[in-house]
Design an enzyme around this catalytic site. Structure first.
Site, PDB file in Angstrom:
ATOM      1  CD  GLU A 136     -25.094   2.194   6.416  1.00 31.22           C
ATOM      2  OE1 GLU A 136     -24.186   1.407   6.711  1.00 31.22           O
ATOM      3  OE2 GLU A 136     -24.869   3.332   5.939  1.00 31.22           O
TER       4      GLU A 136
ATOM      5  CG  HIS B 244     -21.758  -1.240   4.218  1.00 30.84           C
ATOM      6  ND1 HIS B 244     -20.884  -1.431   3.167  1.00 30.84           N
ATOM      7  CD2 HIS B 244     -22.061   0.095   4.208  1.00 30.84           C
ATOM      8  CE1 HIS B 244     -20.679  -0.270   2.559  1.00 30.84           C
ATOM      9  NE2 HIS B 244     -21.397   0.671   3.154  1.00 30.84           N
TER      10      HIS B 244
ATOM     11  CB  CYS C 204     -26.030  -0.116  -7.117  1.00 34.51           C
ATOM     12  SG  CYS C 204     -25.837  -1.446  -5.921  1.00 34.51           S
TER      13      CYS C 204
HETATM   14 ZN   LIG Z   1     -21.629   2.708   2.739  1.00 35.09          ZN
HETATM   15 ZN   LIG Z   2     -24.046  -2.520  -6.939  1.00 33.68          ZN
END
Ligand SMILES: [Zn+2]
Ligand SMILES: [Zn+2]
Length: 164
Positions: free
Chosen positions: A114, A117, A129
């Site tokens: 998160e 992001h 990942c």
């Molecule tokens: Zn996500």
């Molecule tokens: Zn990645």
């Protein structure tokens, strides 16, 4: 658990991470019909109550979170924004009984996801990942609380463009 999360966030983003315990919850995030908390409202709450810009803020809650189009979410973030939230509710569904170590690892993975992001990273095709998609706990367990080489270089590119 929080120290585990802090260590991984510091490692993944090379950023200072301050821990802060706050038992308050947003009064308006509870949805009585769904019996869940709105993750959007959680993000607004974090922006209002958290540290001032440019700091980013990550909330960790035990409340079950939803967005309107999904049954639940492990977490949500403002893409390229300042706020992110992760819920432990579905990461610790108790079936099978989750050890504190496993739970801490799952939470760390989703926190890196998160916050990734929030730093503007999109989903990654690598299943190992932290930025890989994880619709189920099984997918979370396949991931590591780290960014792959591709995501790290995307992150570095973004940082260069934003001048730090
Ligand atoms: Zn996500
Ligand atoms: Zn990645």
């Amino acid at each position: 658990m929080l120290e585990h999360v802090r260590a991984h966030l510091t490692g993944a983003f090379r950023a200072e991470v301050a821990l802060h315990h706050d038992p308050r919850r947003p009064a308006d995030a509870w949805d009585a019909r769904r019996r869940q908390h709105s993750s959007k409202k959680m993000l607004s709450f974090l922006l209002e109550q958290g540290p001032p810009p440019p700091a980013r803020v990550l909330g960790i809650t035990d409340q079950d979170l939803f967005i309107p189009i999904l049954t639940f979410v492990f977490g949500e973030a403002q893409l390229g924004g300042r706020a992110a939230v992760v819920s432990t509710a579905r990461l610790d569904d108790g079936v099978p009984v989750v050890s504190p170590r496993v739970l801490a690892e799952r939470v760390a993975i989703e926190c890196v996801h998160e916050v990734g992001h929030a730093y503007g990273l999109l989903h990654c095709a690598s299943p190992r990942c932290a930025m890989g998609r994880s619709p189920s706990v099984r997918d979370v367990d396949a991931k590591k609380p780290q960014l792959c080489r591709d995501c790290l270089s995307r992150l570095a590119e973004r940082n260069d463009r934003s001048g730090g």
